[in-house]
Design a protein around this motif. Structure first.
Motif, PDB file in Angstrom:
ATOM      1  N   ILE A  63      -4.550  -1.076  -0.740  1.00 43.76           N
ATOM      2  CA  ILE A  63      -4.402   0.375  -0.909  1.00 43.76           C
ATOM      3  C   ILE A  63      -4.013   0.617  -2.363  1.00 43.76           C
ATOM      4  CG2 ILE A  63      -3.186   2.466  -0.191  1.00 43.76           C
ATOM      5  CD1 ILE A  63      -2.634   1.133   2.503  1.00 43.76           C
ATOM      6  N   SER A  64      -4.779   1.455  -3.060  1.00 42.60           N
ATOM      7  CA  SER A  64      -4.516   1.742  -4.466  1.00 42.60           C
ATOM      8  C   SER A  64      -4.296   3.237  -4.644  1.00 42.60           C
ATOM      9  CB  SER A  64      -5.689   1.298  -5.338  1.00 42.60           C
ATOM     10  OG  SER A  64      -5.873  -0.092  -5.214  1.00 42.60           O
ATOM     11  N   VAL A  65      -3.285   3.587  -5.442  1.00 42.34           N
ATOM     12  CA  VAL A  65      -2.909   5.001  -5.629  1.00 42.34           C
ATOM     13  C   VAL A  65      -2.880   5.316  -7.119  1.00 42.34           C
ATOM     14  CG1 VAL A  65      -1.096   6.735  -5.201  1.00 42.34           C
ATOM     15  CG2 VAL A  65      -1.384   4.816  -3.590  1.00 42.34           C
ATOM     16  N   ASP A  66      -3.504   6.413  -7.493  1.00 40.54           N
ATOM     17  CA  ASP A  66      -3.398   6.869  -8.889  1.00 40.54           C
ATOM     18  C   ASP A  66      -3.678   8.370  -8.963  1.00 40.54           C
ATOM     19  OD1 ASP A  66      -3.520   5.073 -11.768  1.00 40.54           O
ATOM     20  OD2 ASP A  66      -3.974   7.203 -11.896  1.00 40.54           O
ATOM     21  N   LEU A  67      -3.131   8.978 -10.010  1.00 37.81           N
ATOM     22  CA  LEU A  67      -3.413  10.389 -10.301  1.00 37.81           C
ATOM     23  C   LEU A  67      -4.888  10.546 -10.649  1.00 37.81           C
ATOM     24  CD1 LEU A  67      -0.622  11.419 -12.858  1.00 37.81           C
ATOM     25  CD2 LEU A  67      -0.998  12.428 -10.604  1.00 37.81           C
ATOM     26  N   ASN A  68      -5.398   9.550 -11.370  1.00 41.96           N
ATOM     27  CA  ASN A  68      -6.777   9.606 -11.863  1.00 41.96           C
ATOM     28  C   ASN A  68      -7.725   8.868 -10.931  1.00 41.96           C
ATOM     29  OD1 ASN A  68      -5.988  10.940 -14.224  1.00 41.96           O
ATOM     30  ND2 ASN A  68      -5.474   8.996 -15.203  1.00 41.96           N
ATOM     31  N   ALA A  69      -8.968   9.366 -10.886  1.00 39.30           N
ATOM     32  CA  ALA A  69      -9.996   8.709 -10.069  1.00 39.30           C
ATOM     33  C   ALA A  69     -10.238   7.292 -10.583  1.00 39.30           C
ATOM     34  CB  ALA A  69     -11.286   9.513 -10.142  1.00 39.30           C
ATOM     35  N   MET A  70     -10.847   6.484  -9.719  1.00 37.82           N
ATOM     36  CA  MET A  70     -11.115   5.094 -10.092  1.00 37.82           C
ATOM     37  C   MET A  70     -12.472   4.698  -9.541  1.00 37.82           C
ATOM     38  SD  MET A  70      -8.531   1.965  -9.340  1.00 37.82           S
ATOM     39  CE  MET A  70      -9.066   1.171  -7.838  1.00 37.82           C
ATOM     40  N   PRO A  71     -13.322   4.071 -10.336  1.00 42.74           N
ATOM     41  CA  PRO A  71     -14.614   3.619  -9.776  1.00 42.74           C
ATOM     42  C   PRO A  71     -14.361   2.708  -8.582  1.00 42.74           C
ATOM     43  CG  PRO A  71     -14.522   3.260 -12.170  1.00 42.74           C
ATOM     44  CD  PRO A  71     -13.143   3.681 -11.735  1.00 42.74           C
ATOM     45  N   PRO A  72     -15.125   2.894  -7.490  1.00 42.68           N
ATOM     46  CA  PRO A  72     -14.834   2.161  -6.246  1.00 42.68           C
ATOM     47  C   PRO A  72     -14.921   0.641  -6.392  1.00 42.68           C
ATOM     48  CG  PRO A  72     -16.787   3.563  -6.006  1.00 42.68           C
ATOM     49  CD  PRO A  72     -16.283   3.771  -7.383  1.00 42.68           C
ATOM     50  N   ILE A  73     -14.096  -0.044  -5.597  1.00 43.07           N
ATOM     51  CA  ILE A  73     -14.137  -1.506  -5.499  1.00 43.07           C
ATOM     52  C   ILE A  73     -14.177  -1.808  -4.007  1.00 43.07           C
ATOM     53  CG2 ILE A  73     -12.862  -3.669  -5.918  1.00 43.07           C
ATOM     54  CD1 ILE A  73     -11.625  -2.427  -8.391  1.00 43.07           C
ATOM     55  N   THR A  95      -3.813   6.442   5.788  1.00 48.15           N
ATOM     56  CA  THR A  95      -4.728   5.355   5.395  1.00 48.15           C
ATOM     57  C   THR A  95      -4.377   4.087   6.151  1.00 48.15           C
ATOM     58  OG1 THR A  95      -4.976   6.335   3.205  1.00 48.15           O
ATOM     59  CG2 THR A  95      -5.577   4.015   3.409  1.00 48.15           C
ATOM     60  N   MET A  96      -3.088   3.827   6.288  1.00 50.66           N
ATOM     61  CA  MET A  96      -2.658   2.627   7.018  1.00 50.66           C
ATOM     62  C   MET A  96      -3.091   2.714   8.481  1.00 50.66           C
ATOM     63  SD  MET A  96       1.098   2.011   5.298  1.00 50.66           S
ATOM     64  CE  MET A  96       1.629   0.750   6.446  1.00 50.66           C
ATOM     65  N   ALA A  97      -2.853   3.875   9.091  1.00 46.14           N
ATOM     66  CA  ALA A  97      -3.173   4.038  10.513  1.00 46.14           C
ATOM     67  C   ALA A  97      -4.674   3.861  10.752  1.00 46.14           C
ATOM     68  CB  ALA A  97      -2.706   5.399  10.995  1.00 46.14           C
ATOM     69  N   LYS A  98      -5.473   4.480   9.880  1.00 48.86           N
ATOM     70  CA  LYS A  98      -6.934   4.423  10.029  1.00 48.86           C
ATOM     71  C   LYS A  98      -7.460   2.997   9.926  1.00 48.86           C
ATOM     72  CE  LYS A  98      -8.754   8.337   7.984  1.00 48.86           C
ATOM     73  NZ  LYS A  98      -9.310   8.875   6.733  1.00 48.86           N
ATOM     74  N   ASN A  99      -6.742   2.169   9.185  1.00 49.15           N
ATOM     75  CA  ASN A  99      -7.221   0.800   8.936  1.00 49.15           C
ATOM     76  C   ASN A  99      -6.387  -0.259   9.661  1.00 49.15           C
ATOM     77  OD1 ASN A  99      -9.454   1.044   6.743  1.00 49.15           O
ATOM     78  ND2 ASN A  99      -7.867   2.521   6.186  1.00 49.15           N
ATOM     79  N   ASP A 100      -5.624   0.219  10.665  1.00 49.53           N
ATOM     80  CA  ASP A 100      -4.813  -0.701  11.486  1.00 49.53           C
ATOM     81  C   ASP A 100      -3.862  -1.559  10.655  1.00 49.53           C
ATOM     82  OD1 ASP A 100      -5.829   0.120  13.931  1.00 49.53           O
ATOM     83  OD2 ASP A 100      -7.595  -1.171  13.705  1.00 49.53           O
ATOM     84  N   ILE A 101      -3.287  -0.957   9.630  1.00 48.64           N
ATOM     85  CA  ILE A 101      -2.302  -1.693   8.816  1.00 48.64           C
ATOM     86  C   ILE A 101      -0.919  -1.220   9.278  1.00 48.64           C
ATOM     87  CG2 ILE A 101      -1.438  -2.138   6.467  1.00 48.64           C
ATOM     88  CD1 ILE A 101      -4.289  -1.396   5.448  1.00 48.64           C
ATOM     89  N   GLU A 102      -0.160  -2.139   9.845  1.00 47.95           N
ATOM     90  CA  GLU A 102       1.150  -1.737  10.399  1.00 47.95           C
ATOM     91  C   GLU A 102       2.220  -1.639   9.335  1.00 47.95           C
ATOM     92  OE1 GLU A 102       2.400  -4.039  13.745  1.00 47.95           O
ATOM     93  OE2 GLU A 102       0.577  -3.465  14.819  1.00 47.95           O
ATOM     94  N   SER A 103       2.237  -2.601   8.427  1.00 45.13           N
ATOM     95  CA  SER A 103       3.202  -2.539   7.328  1.00 45.13           C
ATOM     96  C   SER A 103       2.652  -3.301   6.134  1.00 45.13           C
ATOM     97  CB  SER A 103       4.550  -3.109   7.764  1.00 45.13           C
ATOM     98  OG  SER A 103       4.384  -4.436   8.173  1.00 45.13           O
ATOM     99  N   ILE A 104       3.320  -3.119   5.014  1.00 46.63           N
ATOM    100  CA  ILE A 104       2.810  -3.654   3.741  1.00 46.63           C
ATOM    101  C   ILE A 104       3.652  -4.868   3.337  1.00 46.63           C
ATOM    102  CG2 ILE A 104       2.443  -3.064   1.300  1.00 46.63           C
ATOM    103  CD1 ILE A 104       0.657  -1.372   3.041  1.00 46.63           C
ATOM    104  N   ASP A 105       2.979  -5.894   2.809  1.00 48.40           N
ATOM    105  CA  ASP A 105       3.676  -7.119   2.385  1.00 48.40           C
ATOM    106  C   ASP A 105       4.099  -7.068   0.925  1.00 48.40           C
ATOM    107  OD1 ASP A 105       3.143  -8.959   4.794  1.00 48.40           O
ATOM    108  OD2 ASP A 105       1.165  -8.166   4.313  1.00 48.40           O
ATOM    109  N   VAL A 106       3.312  -6.356   0.121  1.00 48.39           N
ATOM    110  CA  VAL A 106       3.581  -6.373  -1.319  1.00 48.39           C
ATOM    111  C   VAL A 106       3.405  -4.978  -1.913  1.00 48.39           C
ATOM    112  CG1 VAL A 106       2.925  -7.366  -3.554  1.00 48.39           C
ATOM    113  CG2 VAL A 106       2.726  -8.761  -1.487  1.00 48.39           C
ATOM    114  N   PHE A 107       4.414  -4.534  -2.654  1.00 53.60           N
ATOM    115  CA  PHE A 107       4.367  -3.290  -3.419  1.00 53.60           C
ATOM    116  C   PHE A 107       4.205  -3.645  -4.894  1.00 53.60           C
ATOM    117  CE2 PHE A 107       6.043   0.891  -1.687  1.00 53.60           C
ATOM    118  CZ  PHE A 107       5.694   0.622  -0.368  1.00 53.60           C
ATOM    119  N   LEU A 108       3.181  -3.084  -5.551  1.00 53.72           N
ATOM    120  CA  LEU A 108       2.992  -3.341  -6.983  1.00 53.72           C
ATOM    121  C   LEU A 108       2.911  -2.012  -7.717  1.00 53.72           C
ATOM    122  CD1 LEU A 108       0.034  -5.924  -7.004  1.00 53.72           C
ATOM    123  CD2 LEU A 108       2.476  -6.428  -7.002  1.00 53.72           C
ATOM    124  N   SER A 109       3.465  -1.949  -8.899  1.00 57.10           N
ATOM    125  CA  SER A 109       3.285  -0.742  -9.698  1.00 57.10           C
ATOM    126  C   SER A 109       3.159  -1.052 -11.181  1.00 57.10           C
ATOM    127  CB  SER A 109       4.447   0.226  -9.513  1.00 57.10           C
ATOM    128  OG  SER A 109       4.303   1.298 -10.451  1.00 57.10           O
TER     129      SER A 109
END
Ligand code: SAM
Length: 194
Positions: A63-73, A95-109
Motif C-alpha cells: 500500500i503506497s500513499v502520497d499527495l501526488n499521483a504515481m505511475p502505476p506499479i 484498501t486493506m479490507a478490499k484486499n483481505d489485509i488484516e494488519s500491516i507488518d512494516v510501516f515506511l515513510s
C-alpha cells in the motif's frame, strides 16, 4: 548543488524512479526491515523509487500513499491522499479490507514537504508527519512489526524518540550514504512493536 550526482546517475542506469531507492536498499540490507511475507505500507511514495525496492523484498501487495499521483506499479495499491488529513485512516482501512489485509507488518515513510531551508520549520513539519504516521501505526501495525521513518533532525527528534522507542524492542538512527551529507535528514528505525 549538482543534482546529477553519482546516485542520480546510478538510479537512471538501473531504472529506478529516484535516487532515494539506494537509501532504502542500504537500510534494508543492514537492518532487515522487510521480509518476503511482509505487508508494507509506505508513506510519501511518489514517484515510486522506494516502491520499486520494496517489491524486490516482499511478495505481498504494497500500500503506497502520497499527495501526488504515481505511475502505476503491478501489485501496488496506491492511495492519493494527505497523511496529515485526520481522515486518512479511512482509505487505508478500506484498501486493506478490499484486499483481505488484516494488519500491516512494516510501516515506511520517506515523506517530506518541500524543504524551506529554515531548519526549525523543516524539522517541525517532518516531526508532525512522523507523529501522524506513528498514530496510524497504533491502529494498523501488528505486534512485532517494524517502522522506518525519514525525519529532519531537530529539537523535536529526542522528544519523538522518547515517546515511541519504548513501544518497540529495538531502535536506531541511521544516515545512509546515499543521503546527502549536508542534509539534516536521518532515518529512524523502530523494530519489534511490543
Ligand atoms: C522525497 S519524496 C519521496 C520519494 C520516494 N520515496 C521515492 O523513492 O521515489 C517525498 C514525498 O512525500 C510526499 N508528501 C509530503 N507531504 C505529504 C503528506 N502530507 N501526505 C502525503 N504525502 C506527502 C511528497 O508528495 C513527495 O512525493
Amino acid at each position: 548543488m549538482n543534482r546529477k550526482d553519482k546516485y542520480y546517475k546510478k538510479a537512471k542506469k538501473q531504472n529506478y524512479r529516484s535516487r532515494a531507492s539506494f537509501k532504502l536498499i542500504e537500510i534494508q540490507n543492514k537492518f532487515n526491515i522487510i521480509n518476503k511475507n511482509s505487508y508494507v505500507i509506505e508513506f510519501g511514495s511518489s514517484p515510486g523509487g522506494w516502491t520499486q525496492v520494496i517489491k524486490q523484498f516482499t511478495d505481498m501487495p504494497i500500500i503506497s500513499v502520497d499527495l501526488n499521483a504515481m505511475p502505476p506499479i503491478d501489485n501496488v495499491l496506491f492511495i492519493q491522499g494527505d497523511i496529515l488529513n485526520y481522515n486518512i485512516g479511512k482509505p487505508i482501512r478500506e484498501t486493506m479490507a478490499k484486499n483481505d489485509i488484516e494488519s500491516i507488518d512494516v510501516f515506511l515513510s520517506d515523506a517530506m514537504v518541500r524543504t524551506s531551508g529554515i531548519a526549525e520549520r523543516d524539522s517541525y513539519e517532518s516531526y508532525t508527519i512522523c507523529e501522524q504516521i506513528m498514530v496510524l501505526s497504533e491502529e494498523f501495525l501488528k505486534r512485532g512489526g517494524n517502522v522506518l521513518l525519514k525525519q529532519f533532525q531537530g529539537e523535536m527528534t529526542n522528544e519523538f524518540l522518547n515517546k515511541w522507542k519504548d513501544k518497540f524492542q529495538f531502535y536506531k538512527i541511521t544516515k545512509p550514504h546515499a543521503s546527502r551529507k549536508e542534509s539534516r535528514e536521518i532515518y529512524i528505525i523502530l523494530k519489534g512493536k511490543k
